[in-house]
Scaffold this active site. Structure first.
Site, short mmCIF file in Angstrom:
data_model
loop_
_atom_site.label_atom_id
_atom_site.label_comp_id
_atom_site.label_asym_id
_atom_site.label_seq_id
_atom_site.Cartn_x
_atom_site.Cartn_y
_atom_site.Cartn_z
N THR A 221 75.93 -14.44 -10.69
CA THR A 221 76.66 -14.49 -11.97
C THR A 221 76.99 -15.94 -12.33
O THR A 221 77.08 -16.78 -11.44
CB THR A 221 77.97 -13.68 -11.80
OG1 THR A 221 77.62 -12.32 -11.71
CG2 THR A 221 78.95 -13.89 -12.93
N ARG B 22 77.37 1.39 -14.83
CA ARG B 22 78.44 0.71 -14.08
C ARG B 22 78.80 -0.62 -14.76
O ARG B 22 77.95 -1.38 -15.19
CB ARG B 22 77.95 0.46 -12.65
CG ARG B 22 78.91 -0.33 -11.76
CD ARG B 22 78.55 -1.80 -11.73
NE ARG B 22 79.38 -2.53 -10.76
CZ ARG B 22 79.40 -3.86 -10.68
NH1 ARG B 22 78.65 -4.58 -11.47
NH2 ARG B 22 80.16 -4.46 -9.78
N1 ASP Z 1 80.88 -9.87 -10.25
C1 ASP Z 1 79.61 -9.38 -10.71
C2 ASP Z 1 79.68 -7.88 -10.80
O1 ASP Z 1 80.23 -7.26 -9.94
C3 ASP Z 1 78.49 -9.76 -9.84
C4 ASP Z 1 78.44 -11.23 -9.53
O2 ASP Z 1 79.43 -11.91 -9.54
O3 ASP Z 1 77.34 -11.73 -9.27
O4 ASP Z 1 79.10 -7.35 -11.73
#
Ligand code: ASP
Length: 357
Positions: free
Chosen positions: A222, A250
């Protein structure tokens, strides 16, 4: 005659005293102005490109260089905006755009795949000067979801839009719409196949199976940014494809204000990355701000306690980047690595990937 002389001397003395008082008032004001100027000139920016099991032994020098180059390119975009007196919101959005457009990160182009082999993108942005915020979830055709989050904040009465409706709003606002195929990358497809393959050895029908932490903790990827501008305003933003093999529409923490993103001029601006469910349950981004506000601790102390104690004790993995209203920066994570970079008023650049850097 003598009396007149004494009287005139007295007047002269008093006049001089008054004059020196004025001079000292003026010089005090000047010092105060200089200090205000100094405080106002203070600005800074910090970014992340995801946290997870990022180990040097699994990285080629070329790949490492590519990540560092892109992180630097992105942060320089935001830093230039701030240096020229632009807003932290503008800096956050434009910096994230660079990362969204790069296939290296799990946001925009290069987003991870859902269990059905599609891409569903989440993003959010928050303005610390007004506590205004915008977020989108499950977006499938918007090239830069962070821009849509900003549109939701500025041009809708809402904070969060999702799915097809969010796509419709994006079209109405004239944002760039792409074919879903735009988000495809070979590498992310391979990750999906790998996760599915590993899950075959598990009871794949169990509702929790696709979140096996060992299987899914490759690297999250992310992207996020937090910035303080010369006007003393803080902003934060986060953009993601979510987690590989996600099902049932989700939604993770990234578009949840208070979990994935939070900004408040009174305290700090935060962007999170990691296993989203835990960041939602821990309200991680807001918790860091709240600790500063209610407990009076420093940003670094708050970030450390929330990530290393609270999140870790809950069983969550990941990290945050944050900046406070004085320009102090925190980059805290409990994983093996987190792609990260920061630049301060003086233009000093720090880039990191692994824990011991
Ligand atoms: N926090 C993000 C999620 O759970 C994933 C990530 O941080 O890469 O969708």
């Amino acid at each position: 005659m003598q009396r007149i002389f004494i009287f005139l001397s007295l007047i002269f003395f008093l006049a001089c005293k008054e004059q020196s008082k004025e001079t000292s008032v003026v010089s005090n004001v000047e010092t105060a102005n200089e200090e205000t100027q100094k405080i106002e000139e203070n600005f800074g920016i910090v970014i992340h490109g995801g946290a997870g099991t990022i180990l040097k032994k699994n990285m080629t020098p070329e790949k490492e260089a590519a990540y560092k180059k892109k992180l630097e390119e992105a942060i320089r975009v935001g830093h230039t905006i701030l240096k020229n007196g632009g807003t932290s919101l503008e800096a956050v959005e434009k910096t994230i755009n660079v990362l969204e457009d790069s296939p290296l990160f799990n946001a925009g182009k290069g987003a991870v795949f859902t269990s059905e082999g599609t891409n569903e993108l989440d993003a959010s942005i928050m303005d610390g000067s007004t506590l205004n915020a915008g977020a989108v979830a499950g977006v499938k055709t918007v090239k830069n979801p962070i821009n849509l989050a900003r549109e939701v904040m500025n041009n809708s009465p809402h904070v969060m839009l999702s799915g097809a409706g969010a796509g419709l709003f994006a079209k109405e606002r004239g944002l760039e719409i792409v074919d879903p195929a735009y988000f495809f990358t070979e590498e992310r497809m391979k990750s999906l196949e790998k996760v599915k393959e590993k899950l075959k050895t598990k009871e794949a029908n169990k509702t929790t199976a696709f979140y096996d932490p060992v299987i899914n903790d490759s690297k999250f990827g992310t992207v996020g940014c937090a910035a303080l501008d010369k006007h003393g305003n803080l902003s934060a933003g986060t953009s993601t494809g979510g987690m590989t093999n996600k099902k049932w529409n989700r939604i993770g923490d990234s578009p949840i204000i208070g979990a994935g993103t939070y900004a408040n001029n009174a305290t700090c601006a935060v962007s999170s990355t990691g296993w989203g469910e835990y960041f939602i349950r821990g309200m991680v981004a807001h918790d860091i701000s709240a600790m500063i506000e209610y407990k009076g601790v420093s940003l670094q102390e708050a970030a450390k306690e929330v990530i290393q104690e609270k999140l870790t004790n809950l069983g969550g993995t990941g990290g945050i980047v944050a900046i406070d209203n004085k320009g102090n920066v925190a980059m805290e994570f409990n994983t093996a690595g987190m792609y990260r970079a920061t630049m301060n008023t003086a233009g000093e650049l720090v880039i990191g990937i692994y824990k011991s850097e």
